[in-house]
Design a protein around this motif. Structure first.
Motif, PDB file in Angstrom:
ATOM      1  N   TYR A 106      -6.826   4.508   6.535  1.00 23.55           N
ATOM      2  CA  TYR A 106      -6.873   5.628   5.585  1.00 23.55           C
ATOM      3  C   TYR A 106      -7.333   6.868   6.329  1.00 23.55           C
ATOM      4  O   TYR A 106      -8.406   6.880   6.918  1.00 23.55           O
ATOM      5  CB  TYR A 106      -7.818   5.301   4.427  1.00 23.55           C
ATOM      6  CG  TYR A 106      -7.274   4.213   3.543  1.00 23.55           C
ATOM      7  CD1 TYR A 106      -6.409   4.513   2.504  1.00 23.55           C
ATOM      8  CD2 TYR A 106      -7.603   2.886   3.764  1.00 23.55           C
ATOM      9  CE1 TYR A 106      -5.884   3.523   1.693  1.00 23.55           C
ATOM     10  CE2 TYR A 106      -7.085   1.873   2.958  1.00 23.55           C
ATOM     11  CZ  TYR A 106      -6.231   2.206   1.929  1.00 23.55           C
ATOM     12  OH  TYR A 106      -5.716   1.214   1.137  1.00 23.55           O
ATOM     13  N   MET A 107      -6.525   7.912   6.289  1.00 25.64           N
ATOM     14  CA  MET A 107      -6.805   9.139   7.031  1.00 25.64           C
ATOM     15  C   MET A 107      -7.482  10.203   6.166  1.00 25.64           C
ATOM     16  O   MET A 107      -8.247  11.005   6.655  1.00 25.64           O
ATOM     17  CB  MET A 107      -5.500   9.718   7.574  1.00 25.64           C
ATOM     18  CG  MET A 107      -4.636   8.710   8.262  1.00 25.64           C
ATOM     19  SD  MET A 107      -4.825   8.933   9.992  1.00 25.64           S
ATOM     20  CE  MET A 107      -3.983   7.529  10.620  1.00 25.64           C
ATOM     21  N   ARG A 108      -7.120  10.209   4.892  1.00 24.90           N
ATOM     22  CA  ARG A 108      -7.662  11.201   3.955  1.00 24.90           C
ATOM     23  C   ARG A 108      -7.344  10.712   2.542  1.00 24.90           C
ATOM     24  O   ARG A 108      -6.467   9.875   2.361  1.00 24.90           O
ATOM     25  CB  ARG A 108      -7.063  12.580   4.196  1.00 24.90           C
ATOM     26  CG  ARG A 108      -5.551  12.644   3.940  1.00 24.90           C
ATOM     27  CD  ARG A 108      -5.016  14.037   4.258  1.00 24.90           C
ATOM     28  NE  ARG A 108      -3.578  14.102   4.096  1.00 24.90           N
ATOM     29  CZ  ARG A 108      -2.946  14.416   2.973  1.00 24.90           C
ATOM     30  NH1 ARG A 108      -3.628  14.692   1.873  1.00 24.90           N
ATOM     31  NH2 ARG A 108      -1.631  14.470   2.920  1.00 24.90           N
ATOM     32  N   GLU A 111      -4.074  13.243  -2.929  1.00 24.10           N
ATOM     33  CA  GLU A 111      -4.401  14.361  -3.807  1.00 24.10           C
ATOM     34  C   GLU A 111      -4.194  13.943  -5.257  1.00 24.10           C
ATOM     35  O   GLU A 111      -3.246  13.223  -5.574  1.00 24.10           O
ATOM     36  CB  GLU A 111      -3.528  15.566  -3.453  1.00 24.10           C
ATOM     37  CG  GLU A 111      -3.808  16.083  -2.047  1.00 24.10           C
ATOM     38  CD  GLU A 111      -2.817  17.131  -1.593  1.00 24.10           C
ATOM     39  OE1 GLU A 111      -2.158  17.775  -2.452  1.00 24.10           O
ATOM     40  OE2 GLU A 111      -2.689  17.310  -0.374  1.00 24.10           O
ATOM     41  N   ASP A 143       1.520  14.572   8.101  1.00 27.00           N
ATOM     42  CA  ASP A 143       0.196  14.736   7.513  1.00 27.00           C
ATOM     43  C   ASP A 143      -0.087  13.507   6.630  1.00 27.00           C
ATOM     44  O   ASP A 143      -0.126  13.605   5.404  1.00 27.00           O
ATOM     45  CB  ASP A 143       0.128  16.024   6.689  1.00 27.00           C
ATOM     46  CG  ASP A 143      -1.273  16.323   6.185  1.00 27.00           C
ATOM     47  OD1 ASP A 143      -2.257  15.775   6.740  1.00 27.00           O
ATOM     48  OD2 ASP A 143      -1.396  17.103   5.216  1.00 27.00           O
ATOM     49  N   ILE A 145      -1.561  10.315   4.564  1.00 31.18           N
ATOM     50  CA  ILE A 145      -2.725   9.893   3.791  1.00 31.18           C
ATOM     51  C   ILE A 145      -3.265   8.614   4.431  1.00 31.18           C
ATOM     52  O   ILE A 145      -4.464   8.435   4.575  1.00 31.18           O
ATOM     53  CB  ILE A 145      -2.325   9.618   2.323  1.00 31.18           C
ATOM     54  CG1 ILE A 145      -1.789  10.888   1.677  1.00 31.18           C
ATOM     55  CG2 ILE A 145      -3.488   9.019   1.546  1.00 31.18           C
ATOM     56  CD1 ILE A 145      -1.030  10.634   0.380  1.00 31.18           C
TER      57      ILE A 145
END
Length: 175
Positions: A106-108, A111, A143, A145
């Motif tokens: 998990y990178m971020r 949203e 980019d 997630i």
């Protein structure tokens, strides 16, 4: 529920530009998976060794009501399912298989209130194991997630002695 069921065959509901791959998937049988149907995971596109899916944001899929972000388990399931689709696309047909190993980084956080897209690439097929990488993202694979790295084992009599070359050049290396 999925758009591809008895009334709409998988190969008609999913973008498959390659005529040979489309013909292979039109033969079926596509097996519906109750968990992915319940989550609303949909295949968008297949290419040789690659698959794209999406899962829409829904209130019942939220993991933290304070943030409104989709639960991590939904993301993991979507990546796993997408990776499995990439394996089927590398093989050029539906074969029984199971996830042998799946690592998710998990990178971020996702949203809130946004659908999640996944892309996976099956980069190596052996006689009984297929190796896959995947990405979950909102707007761009650049980019992510989360990312996935996994191995899937082919099951049943059908795969024994499976000729890697029969899957085509896409199955033996990165395209």
């Amino acid at each position: 529920m999925t758009d591809y069921g008895a009334s709409t065959p998988f190969a008609q509901a999913v973008q498959i530009d390659d005529p040979e791959l489309r013909a292979a998937f039109a033969k079926g049988p596509f097996i519906s998976i109750p968990q992915t149907e319940a989550l609303g995971i949909k295949f968008l596109k297949l290419e040789h060794g690659k698959a794209w899916t999406k899962v829409a944001w829904r209130e019942d899929l939220v993991g933290d009501s304070d943030t409104g972000v989709i639960a991590g388990g939904v993301l993991t399931t979507t990546l796993d399912h997408t990776c499995g689709g990439a394996v089927q696309a590398a093989l050029g047909k539906f074969l029984p298989m199971v996830t042998l190993d799946l690592r998710i980084d998990y990178m971020r956080p996702a949203e809130p209130r946004r659908e999640i897209f996944c892309m996976a690439h099956c980069y190596k097929v052996t006689r009984s194991i297929c190796f896959v990488r995947g990405w979950a993202y909102h707007d761009s694979e650049d980019d992510p997630i989360a990312t996935a790295s996994g191995a899937f084992i082919l099951l049943g009599e059908e795969h024994k002695g499976y000729d890697v070359e029969a899957a085509g050049p896409h199955a033996s290396g990165i395209a």
